[in-house]
Design a protein around this motif. Structure first.
Motif, PDB file in Angstrom:
ATOM      1  N   PHE A  63      49.324  14.913 -45.021  1.00  0.00           N
ATOM      2  CA  PHE A  63      48.024  15.576 -44.773  1.00  0.00           C
ATOM      3  C   PHE A  63      48.143  16.441 -43.528  1.00  0.00           C
ATOM      4  O   PHE A  63      46.858  16.909 -42.977  1.00  0.00           O
ATOM      5  CB  PHE A  63      46.940  14.584 -44.779  1.00  0.00           C
ATOM      6  CG  PHE A  63      46.486  14.077 -46.125  1.00  0.00           C
ATOM      7  CD1 PHE A  63      46.026  14.318 -46.982  1.00  0.00           C
ATOM      8  CD2 PHE A  63      47.038  12.785 -46.345  1.00  0.00           C
ATOM      9  CE1 PHE A  63      45.741  14.061 -48.341  1.00  0.00           C
ATOM     10  CE2 PHE A  63      46.851  12.063 -47.781  1.00  0.00           C
ATOM     11  CZ  PHE A  63      46.189  12.748 -48.393  1.00  0.00           C
ATOM     12  N   GLU A  64      49.237  16.405 -42.778  1.00  0.00           N
ATOM     13  CA  GLU A  64      49.164  17.412 -41.765  1.00  0.00           C
ATOM     14  C   GLU A  64      49.730  18.774 -42.256  1.00  0.00           C
ATOM     15  O   GLU A  64      49.929  19.933 -41.428  1.00  0.00           O
ATOM     16  CB  GLU A  64      50.528  16.768 -40.527  1.00  0.00           C
ATOM     17  CG  GLU A  64      50.084  15.604 -40.377  1.00  0.00           C
ATOM     18  CD  GLU A  64      48.926  15.244 -39.495  1.00  0.00           C
ATOM     19  OE1 GLU A  64      48.184  16.421 -39.053  1.00  0.00           O
ATOM     20  OE2 GLU A  64      48.163  14.218 -39.289  1.00  0.00           O
ATOM     21  N   LEU A 106      58.139  22.565 -46.849  1.00  0.00           N
ATOM     22  CA  LEU A 106      59.604  22.716 -46.751  1.00  0.00           C
ATOM     23  C   LEU A 106      60.215  22.355 -45.441  1.00  0.00           C
ATOM     24  O   LEU A 106      61.377  21.538 -45.286  1.00  0.00           O
ATOM     25  CB  LEU A 106      60.160  24.076 -47.133  1.00  0.00           C
ATOM     26  CG  LEU A 106      59.645  24.674 -48.500  1.00  0.00           C
ATOM     27  CD1 LEU A 106      59.853  26.088 -48.525  1.00  0.00           C
ATOM     28  CD2 LEU A 106      60.311  24.065 -49.731  1.00  0.00           C
ATOM     29  N   THR A 107      59.615  22.544 -44.273  1.00  0.00           N
ATOM     30  CA  THR A 107      60.053  22.207 -42.931  1.00  0.00           C
ATOM     31  C   THR A 107      60.245  20.746 -42.604  1.00  0.00           C
ATOM     32  O   THR A 107      60.986  20.149 -42.347  1.00  0.00           O
ATOM     33  CB  THR A 107      58.995  22.731 -41.718  1.00  0.00           C
ATOM     34  OG1 THR A 107      59.033  24.233 -41.983  1.00  0.00           O
ATOM     35  CG2 THR A 107      59.814  22.373 -40.595  1.00  0.00           C
ATOM     36  N   LEU A 108      59.056  20.074 -43.341  1.00  0.00           N
ATOM     37  CA  LEU A 108      58.869  18.557 -43.320  1.00  0.00           C
ATOM     38  C   LEU A 108      60.286  17.789 -44.055  1.00  0.00           C
ATOM     39  O   LEU A 108      60.855  16.981 -43.510  1.00  0.00           O
ATOM     40  CB  LEU A 108      57.760  17.986 -43.756  1.00  0.00           C
ATOM     41  CG  LEU A 108      57.516  16.587 -43.547  1.00  0.00           C
ATOM     42  CD1 LEU A 108      57.780  16.001 -42.356  1.00  0.00           C
ATOM     43  CD2 LEU A 108      56.031  16.105 -44.389  1.00  0.00           C
ATOM     44  N   THR A 128      57.172  15.416 -34.265  1.00  0.00           N
ATOM     45  CA  THR A 128      56.104  14.406 -34.220  1.00  0.00           C
ATOM     46  C   THR A 128      54.881  14.547 -34.585  1.00  0.00           C
ATOM     47  O   THR A 128      54.032  15.594 -34.308  1.00  0.00           O
ATOM     48  CB  THR A 128      56.014  14.062 -32.348  1.00  0.00           C
ATOM     49  OG1 THR A 128      57.378  13.919 -31.708  1.00  0.00           O
ATOM     50  CG2 THR A 128      55.237  13.092 -32.179  1.00  0.00           C
ATOM     51  N   TYR A 129      54.302  13.514 -35.361  1.00  0.00           N
ATOM     52  CA  TYR A 129      53.035  13.774 -36.078  1.00  0.00           C
ATOM     53  C   TYR A 129      51.949  12.499 -35.311  1.00  0.00           C
ATOM     54  O   TYR A 129      52.437  11.132 -35.599  1.00  0.00           O
ATOM     55  CB  TYR A 129      53.137  13.430 -37.335  1.00  0.00           C
ATOM     56  CG  TYR A 129      53.785  14.761 -37.985  1.00  0.00           C
ATOM     57  CD1 TYR A 129      53.117  15.891 -38.589  1.00  0.00           C
ATOM     58  CD2 TYR A 129      55.237  14.497 -38.390  1.00  0.00           C
ATOM     59  CE1 TYR A 129      53.894  16.694 -39.052  1.00  0.00           C
ATOM     60  CE2 TYR A 129      55.704  15.574 -38.925  1.00  0.00           C
ATOM     61  CZ  TYR A 129      55.000  16.771 -39.376  1.00  0.00           C
ATOM     62  OH  TYR A 129      55.733  17.833 -39.841  1.00  0.00           O
ATOM     63  N   LEU A 130      51.253  12.825 -34.660  1.00  0.00           N
ATOM     64  CA  LEU A 130      50.267  11.711 -33.934  1.00  0.00           C
ATOM     65  C   LEU A 130      48.801  11.994 -34.426  1.00  0.00           C
ATOM     66  O   LEU A 130      48.720  12.950 -35.016  1.00  0.00           O
ATOM     67  CB  LEU A 130      50.317  11.820 -32.573  1.00  0.00           C
ATOM     68  CG  LEU A 130      51.725  11.504 -31.826  1.00  0.00           C
ATOM     69  CD1 LEU A 130      51.958  11.943 -30.381  1.00  0.00           C
ATOM     70  CD2 LEU A 130      52.340   9.955 -31.720  1.00  0.00           C
ATOM     71  N   ASN A 149      50.456  17.490 -32.415  1.00  0.00           N
ATOM     72  CA  ASN A 149      51.518  18.002 -33.461  1.00  0.00           C
ATOM     73  C   ASN A 149      52.216  18.990 -32.906  1.00  0.00           C
ATOM     74  O   ASN A 149      51.966  20.274 -33.197  1.00  0.00           O
ATOM     75  CB  ASN A 149      51.126  17.897 -34.735  1.00  0.00           C
ATOM     76  CG  ASN A 149      50.231  16.892 -35.218  1.00  0.00           C
ATOM     77  OD1 ASN A 149      50.571  15.685 -35.068  1.00  0.00           O
ATOM     78  ND2 ASN A 149      49.259  16.968 -36.027  1.00  0.00           N
ATOM     79  N   LEU A 150      53.171  18.861 -31.922  1.00  0.00           N
ATOM     80  CA  LEU A 150      53.882  19.767 -31.502  1.00  0.00           C
ATOM     81  C   LEU A 150      55.231  19.850 -31.799  1.00  0.00           C
ATOM     82  O   LEU A 150      55.991  19.019 -32.156  1.00  0.00           O
ATOM     83  CB  LEU A 150      53.952  19.487 -29.772  1.00  0.00           C
ATOM     84  CG  LEU A 150      52.612  19.534 -29.009  1.00  0.00           C
ATOM     85  CD1 LEU A 150      52.871  19.134 -27.472  1.00  0.00           C
ATOM     86  CD2 LEU A 150      51.797  20.855 -29.277  1.00  0.00           C
TER      87      LEU A 150
END
Length: 304
Positions: free
Chosen positions: A287-288, A296-298, A60-62, A49-50
């Motif tokens: 859940f990340e 808030l960022t998401l 990006t959520y992997l 998750n960078l």
């Protein structure tokens, strides 16, 4: 014995994404990418998750990301919910991983191949009988493979894998069966226990080795997935988009209120008005989140 569900993001990362389980990941990737051949000798786990390198680009959520000894990057995602535009997300993540290898001043020759391995708990390609599919760039008329074919998409559709325990033959069969059915087993099948990496995977997945906090977290995640699946099924049955949105919003709020009990009023206003696709994207990455600022960022990213 009882085993955690490898299909949940937390369990999948615990089994395959830690430094202690590198040998397990190597065996798993050799089975699913290289037909069980010992092609991968070593790899390095990378933070999956960078943050984006370009301002305004989506995060990006992997689940797991690794670099093989030959430089090839492998990104792995286990997806339970059939969310809107999921196929586009897979392609976006692969393209982003490929493009952002280069630092300023580096030439294109430095680019390494990217393999995106995606396991789905739903049918990704209805009407196609094979449970595994591989996609590369080819010429339309005669199938000629593009010379610089550096991005490969591999999909494993778990519902299409229908072998029973006694029918498992290859190491590929056994790893897919582990992912699909470990949660329903009460012991390690004898015809799977002869593979050291699979034995270790079962050990990690054994609930007896988890803390109470870990078990409670897993239970919350599984319940949320079941609720979401029920909401999607209900929405499809009723055939009303608004019904699906209402159900999805209620489920997202319920889980967020558990995570952030001191921010109930703010949560209602933040979630109100989100589209179904935005709610699905929020639930998929929920859940990340480690803190309120992450949420808030998401949400800001989703609303772009």
């Amino acid at each position: 014995m009882r085993f955690i569900n490898p299909k949940t993001d937390y369990a999948f990362k615990k089994i395959f994404g830690s430094a202690e389980s590198k040998d397990i990941l190597i065996s798993f990737l050799n089975a699913l990418i290289y037909d069980g051949n010992a092609t991968i000798e070593d790899l390095e786990l990378i933070n999956p998750n960078l943050p984006p390198k370009v301002e305004g680009l989506k995060d990006t959520y992997l689940d797991v990301k690794a670099q093989l000894k030959n430089g090839t990057l492998v990104i792995i995602e286990m997806q339970v919910l059939n969310v809107q535009s999921f196929g586009k997300r897979v392609l976006f993540n692969a393209a982003k991983t490929y493009a952002f290898q280069l630092q300023k001043g580096e030439g294109y020759r430095m680019l390494k191949p990217v393999i995106a391995l995606t396991l789905t708990d739903f049918e990704m390609f209805p009407g196609r009988h094979q449970f595994a599919s591989r996609f590369v760039y080819r010429e339309v008329s005669d199938g000629y493979v593009y010379t610089e074919n550096d991005i490969e998409l591999i999909f494993v559709e778990l519902p299409k894998f229908t072998k029973d325990i006694e029918e498992l033959e290859t190491i590929t069969d056994k790893w897919i069966y582990f992912i699909k059915s470990a949660r329903s087993l009460d012991q390690v099948p004898t015809n799977m226990d002869d593979i050291p990496e699979l034995h270790r995977a079962f050990e990690i997945a054994n609930q007896a080795n988890l803390t109470l906090e870990e078990l409670e977290d897993l239970e919350r995640r599984e319940m949320f997935i079941y609720d979401q699946q029920g909401a999607v099924a209900l929405g499809r049955q009723e055939g009303r988009q608004e019904g699906r949105i209402t159900e999805a919003r209620a489920l997202v709020l319920r889980l967020l209120n558990k995570r952030f009990p001191d921010n109930t009023a703010e949560l209602n206003s933040l979630v109100e008005g989100l589209s179904l696709s935005a709610l699905e994207e929020l639930s998929d990455a929920m859940f990340e989140l480690n803190n309120w600022e992450d949420l808030l960022t998401l949400l800001a990213d989703i609303n772009q």
